[in-house]
Scaffold this motif. Structure first.
Motif, PDB file in Angstrom:
ATOM      1  N   ASN A  85      58.844 -24.102 -22.266  1.00  0.00           N
ATOM      2  CA  ASN A  85      57.918 -25.091 -23.162  1.00  0.00           C
ATOM      3  C   ASN A  85      57.375 -24.107 -24.248  1.00  0.00           C
ATOM      4  O   ASN A  85      56.611 -23.291 -23.831  1.00  0.00           O
ATOM      5  CB  ASN A  85      57.061 -25.807 -22.552  1.00  0.00           C
ATOM      6  N   PRO A  86      57.647 -24.225 -25.646  1.00  0.00           N
ATOM      7  CA  PRO A  86      57.045 -23.280 -26.395  1.00  0.00           C
ATOM      8  C   PRO A  86      55.592 -23.482 -26.719  1.00  0.00           C
ATOM      9  O   PRO A  86      54.625 -22.564 -27.215  1.00  0.00           O
ATOM     10  CB  PRO A  86      57.547 -23.368 -27.721  1.00  0.00           C
ATOM     11  N   ASP A  87      55.106 -24.524 -26.345  1.00  0.00           N
ATOM     12  CA  ASP A  87      53.498 -24.961 -26.376  1.00  0.00           C
ATOM     13  C   ASP A  87      52.754 -24.572 -25.101  1.00  0.00           C
ATOM     14  O   ASP A  87      51.442 -24.430 -25.131  1.00  0.00           O
ATOM     15  CB  ASP A  87      53.355 -26.401 -27.042  1.00  0.00           C
ATOM     16  N   GLU A  88      53.605 -24.588 -24.064  1.00  0.00           N
ATOM     17  CA  GLU A  88      52.818 -23.931 -22.735  1.00  0.00           C
ATOM     18  C   GLU A  88      53.840 -23.421 -21.903  1.00  0.00           C
ATOM     19  O   GLU A  88      54.737 -23.649 -21.290  1.00  0.00           O
ATOM     20  CB  GLU A  88      52.656 -25.473 -21.870  1.00  0.00           C
ATOM     21  N   PRO A  89      53.614 -22.065 -22.128  1.00  0.00           N
ATOM     22  CA  PRO A  89      54.757 -21.009 -21.557  1.00  0.00           C
ATOM     23  C   PRO A  89      54.949 -21.167 -20.272  1.00  0.00           C
ATOM     24  O   PRO A  89      55.739 -20.431 -19.492  1.00  0.00           O
ATOM     25  CB  PRO A  89      54.375 -19.615 -22.240  1.00  0.00           C
ATOM     26  N   ARG A  90      53.775 -21.659 -19.286  1.00  0.00           N
ATOM     27  CA  ARG A  90      53.783 -21.624 -17.992  1.00  0.00           C
ATOM     28  C   ARG A  90      54.773 -22.603 -17.496  1.00  0.00           C
ATOM     29  O   ARG A  90      55.270 -22.814 -16.425  1.00  0.00           O
ATOM     30  CB  ARG A  90      52.349 -21.973 -17.508  1.00  0.00           C
ATOM     31  N   TRP A 107      46.073 -43.966 -11.002  1.00  0.00           N
ATOM     32  CA  TRP A 107      45.679 -42.789 -11.904  1.00  0.00           C
ATOM     33  C   TRP A 107      46.965 -41.718 -12.439  1.00  0.00           C
ATOM     34  O   TRP A 107      47.898 -41.786 -11.690  1.00  0.00           O
ATOM     35  CB  TRP A 107      44.850 -41.699 -10.823  1.00  0.00           C
ATOM     36  N   TRP A 108      46.636 -41.214 -13.556  1.00  0.00           N
ATOM     37  CA  TRP A 108      47.535 -40.348 -14.326  1.00  0.00           C
ATOM     38  C   TRP A 108      47.022 -39.564 -15.327  1.00  0.00           C
ATOM     39  O   TRP A 108      45.856 -39.973 -15.751  1.00  0.00           O
ATOM     40  CB  TRP A 108      48.860 -41.268 -14.707  1.00  0.00           C
ATOM     41  N   VAL A 109      47.468 -38.673 -15.799  1.00  0.00           N
ATOM     42  CA  VAL A 109      47.041 -37.921 -16.835  1.00  0.00           C
ATOM     43  C   VAL A 109      47.651 -38.354 -18.134  1.00  0.00           C
ATOM     44  O   VAL A 109      48.890 -38.236 -18.308  1.00  0.00           O
ATOM     45  CB  VAL A 109      47.103 -36.248 -16.618  1.00  0.00           C
ATOM     46  N   SER A 110      47.056 -38.861 -19.247  1.00  0.00           N
ATOM     47  CA  SER A 110      47.476 -39.364 -20.268  1.00  0.00           C
ATOM     48  C   SER A 110      48.303 -38.555 -21.282  1.00  0.00           C
ATOM     49  O   SER A 110      47.565 -37.429 -21.390  1.00  0.00           O
ATOM     50  CB  SER A 110      46.593 -40.257 -21.166  1.00  0.00           C
ATOM     51  N   ALA A 111      49.712 -38.610 -21.572  1.00  0.00           N
ATOM     52  CA  ALA A 111      50.165 -37.750 -22.500  1.00  0.00           C
ATOM     53  C   ALA A 111      49.638 -37.931 -23.808  1.00  0.00           C
ATOM     54  O   ALA A 111      49.223 -38.939 -24.325  1.00  0.00           O
ATOM     55  CB  ALA A 111      51.826 -37.867 -22.508  1.00  0.00           C
ATOM     56  N   SER A 146      54.546 -31.757 -25.264  1.00  0.00           N
ATOM     57  CA  SER A 146      53.865 -32.174 -23.978  1.00  0.00           C
ATOM     58  C   SER A 146      54.006 -33.611 -23.838  1.00  0.00           C
ATOM     59  O   SER A 146      54.127 -34.068 -22.356  1.00  0.00           O
ATOM     60  CB  SER A 146      52.499 -32.064 -24.445  1.00  0.00           C
ATOM     61  N   ALA A 147      54.571 -34.423 -24.522  1.00  0.00           N
ATOM     62  CA  ALA A 147      54.812 -35.862 -23.945  1.00  0.00           C
ATOM     63  C   ALA A 147      55.828 -36.016 -23.291  1.00  0.00           C
ATOM     64  O   ALA A 147      55.992 -36.879 -22.241  1.00  0.00           O
ATOM     65  CB  ALA A 147      55.125 -36.824 -25.448  1.00  0.00           C
ATOM     66  N   ALA A 148      56.666 -35.052 -23.281  1.00  0.00           N
ATOM     67  CA  ALA A 148      57.998 -35.043 -22.412  1.00  0.00           C
ATOM     68  C   ALA A 148      57.938 -34.058 -21.308  1.00  0.00           C
ATOM     69  O   ALA A 148      58.747 -33.750 -20.396  1.00  0.00           O
ATOM     70  CB  ALA A 148      59.271 -34.737 -23.160  1.00  0.00           C
ATOM     71  N   ASP A 149      56.623 -33.613 -21.058  1.00  0.00           N
ATOM     72  CA  ASP A 149      56.445 -32.201 -20.196  1.00  0.00           C
ATOM     73  C   ASP A 149      55.230 -32.993 -19.212  1.00  0.00           C
ATOM     74  O   ASP A 149      54.110 -32.295 -19.778  1.00  0.00           O
ATOM     75  CB  ASP A 149      56.385 -31.130 -20.846  1.00  0.00           C
ATOM     76  N   PRO A 150      55.406 -33.357 -18.209  1.00  0.00           N
ATOM     77  CA  PRO A 150      53.932 -33.860 -17.359  1.00  0.00           C
ATOM     78  C   PRO A 150      53.224 -32.749 -17.062  1.00  0.00           C
ATOM     79  O   PRO A 150      52.109 -32.564 -16.917  1.00  0.00           O
ATOM     80  CB  PRO A 150      54.717 -34.521 -16.304  1.00  0.00           C
TER      81      PRO A 150
END
Length: 556
Positions: free
Chosen positions: A183-188, A358-362, A377-381
């Protein structure tokens, strides 16, 4: 971090068995909490173990109410629908604890005087125990033996802890035939390569382990058996890993279904699991039927969508859920084959409301493309969670990727790491008490919407020849219909029965002495009348176990 610490402090001050804990409940702790409720509130609580699972776990039932509980309208509250969803267990048992903690208040006294709650805290106790095991991984199946890959062997290819941290995460393998990219915005985090955008995969991604049986699949045949949430009769699918050899093959499913099918007083089921029709309600005709044929006669097309009338009820309940719990941004969910929540509507015939709680909102995707981070991020929980965790000061939920030698990929770069098990679907335990509070308020509010029968506008009119015209209205004072339309069609659920009880020489000369009524919508009424010959008094009784019963006395 301040939010988490504040929630923890509030929990500790409030007291109670839920708040005294620092983590989710294993089966011994759950048994203690069930026993504590029965001991502390013997007037209102009865507990029993409906069955023992293959792993020796109890399937608990907590009955909350007064008097003849099986003759009062009831809500069934079900937790542990999905084995990796630990929060569902806490929401169910926590509901019972919170409700009874307030049992001396007028509102709860009145509620328990009129209604019953059947609470099933954990329907997947064998699976949830994996959270507490020496090797922690997300598990949905029970302890029954199952041959997932149907190769004639059982449990020959389970998980392997390659880095020795006691948690099963992931392995990523650099490969020209890969299906994922970083993920280019979250390399982990890794996301599937999108060929339509010209992306080419760089990594293969597997759960942490080794291909022990050398069949090309990783960890496909371990210790876990059959999933509770794949073993119901509605949309059951054979030959799917975890589904069982046939529908309702497992003792926990049979125990629950046997009980519920005898519980004619249940008008609604609330399940805490992965499916969510409370944040966003069902839609009529989603199975290809704009207006499903839901008449009283059996036959016609198979029902694969909620009826328009039931959707209206779901929409109203959903609105109240969102308002009471304050939840927003729920991710889209799809009900899997053989799942419990759909069974409760389509085959059990009751209103079925389900939520993960409960969930973490995208973040909202940006259609302009300027906010690339939101779109990815919307497609990457995982990326969404990591961003939320960083803002909350939550650590130790991700293992950094590190290179290892892997026997199945000689000469290739293989790394082990990734998000820890359970954290995407279960919040830090310090948040649980507040989540339970809000969902308890919702279930109580749902119970206050219950169908409630009242006999109103009773009138008598003297006529010639010793006749009296008697008329009245059977009124549903609740907000929910007394029957779903699919339940009305089934002929199995109990309808409202109306019975004229004459005495002596009285005779009903017009109108049916005994009859049943079609479903009555919320705040709606059905008018009935009779011609009765004779004098004196008679009684008219109307009701069902899911609406309550009322008797009126008539003087002719």
């Amino acid at each position: 971090m301040k939010k988490i610490l504040l929630s923890l402090c509030v929990a500790l001050v409030c007291g109670g068995s839920l708040h005294a804990q620092s983590d989710y409940s294993n089966r011994q702790q759950l048994a203690q909490r069930v026993a504590a409720l029965a001991k502390s509130h013997p007037k209102y609580v009865k507990t029993q173990s409906l069955a023992k699972t293959a792993g020796g776990s109890d399937i608990w039932l907590i009955t909350i109410g007064t008097g003849q509980t099986d003759q009062k309208p009831a809500v069934a509250v079900v937790g542990g629908v999905e084995g990796k969803h630990l929060l569902g267990v806490e929401l169910a048992i926590g509901f019972a604890e919170k409700l009874l903690a307030d049992v001396q208040s007028d509102r709860i006294q009145g509620l328990l005087g009129d209604q019953t709650f059947y609470v099933f805290p954990n329907m997947s106790p064998d699976a949830t125990e994996q959270y507490f095991a020496a090797l922690q991984y997300e598990r949905s199946g029970n302890a029954s033996k199952a041959d997932y890959d149907r190769d004639g062997q059982v449990g020959e290819d389970g998980y392997d802890d390659l880095d020795g941290d006691g948690k099963i995460t992931f392995i990523r393998v650099e490969d020209a035939t890969g299906t994922h990219i970083i993920n280019p915005d979250e390399p982990r985090s890794l996301i599937p390569a999108d060929l339509s955008k010209g992306q080419t995969g760089q990594y293969l991604l597997f759960t942490e382990g080794i291909d022990n049986d050398k069949d090309g699949a990783f960890n496909e045949d371990g210790e876990e058996g059959i999933h509770f949430n794949k073993n119901a009769t509605y949309r059951y699918k054979n030959f799917v890993p975890g589904a069982g050899e046939h529908a309702v093959s497992e003792v926990e499913n049979r125990a629950l279904f046997d009980f519920l099918y005898d519980a004619f007083n249940v008008y609604a089921v609330v399940s805490f699991g992965p499916y969510n029709n409370l944040s966003v309600p069902e839609q009529a005709g989603r199975g290809g039927e704009e207006q499903p044929q839901l008449g009283r006669r059996p036959g016609g097309r198979k029902i694969t969508s909620w009826s328009a009338q039931d959707v209206k009820a779901n929409a109203f309940v959903s609105e109240q859920y969102n308002k009471i719990t304050g939840t927003a941004g729920a991710p889209k969910t799809a009900a899997g084959e053989g799942n419990f929540a759909e069974w409760a509507y389509y085959h059990y015939g009751r209103f079925s409301f389900s939520t993960p709680g409960w969930w973490v909102s995208a973040p909202k995707p940006d259609s302009t493309g300027r906010n690339r981070s939101a779109n990815n991020s919307a497609a990457d929980p995982v990326a969404t969670y990591l961003k939320w965790a960083a803002a909350e000061g939550i650590t130790n939920t991700f293992s950094e990727w590190k290179a290892i030698e892997h026997p199945d990929f000689p000469g290739k770069r293989v790394e082990v790491g990734g998000i820890h098990p359970f954290v995407l679907t279960n919040p830090p335990y310090a948040l649980v008490s507040d989540i339970v509070d809000r969902h308890t308020d919702f279930v109580v509010a749902l119970a206050n919407m219950a169908p409630k029968l009242e006999v109103v506008d009773l009138k008598t009119e003297k006529l010639d020849n010793g006749l009296t015209r008697v008329s009245l209205k059977v009124f549903n004072a609740g907000l929910l219909p007394n029957l779903t339309q699919v339940g009305e069609r089934s002929y199995f659920l109990k309808r409202i029965a109306v019975n004229v009880q004459t005495t002596g020489s009285q005779q009903v000369v017009s109108g049916r002495k005994t009859q049943t009524l079609d479903a009555i919508g919320g705040r709606e009424a059905v008018e009935l009348s009779w011609l009765v010959r004779g004098s004196g008094k008679l009684n008219i009784t109307a009701g069902s176990v899911s609406t309550g019963t009322q008797t009126v006395e008539v003087t002719l």
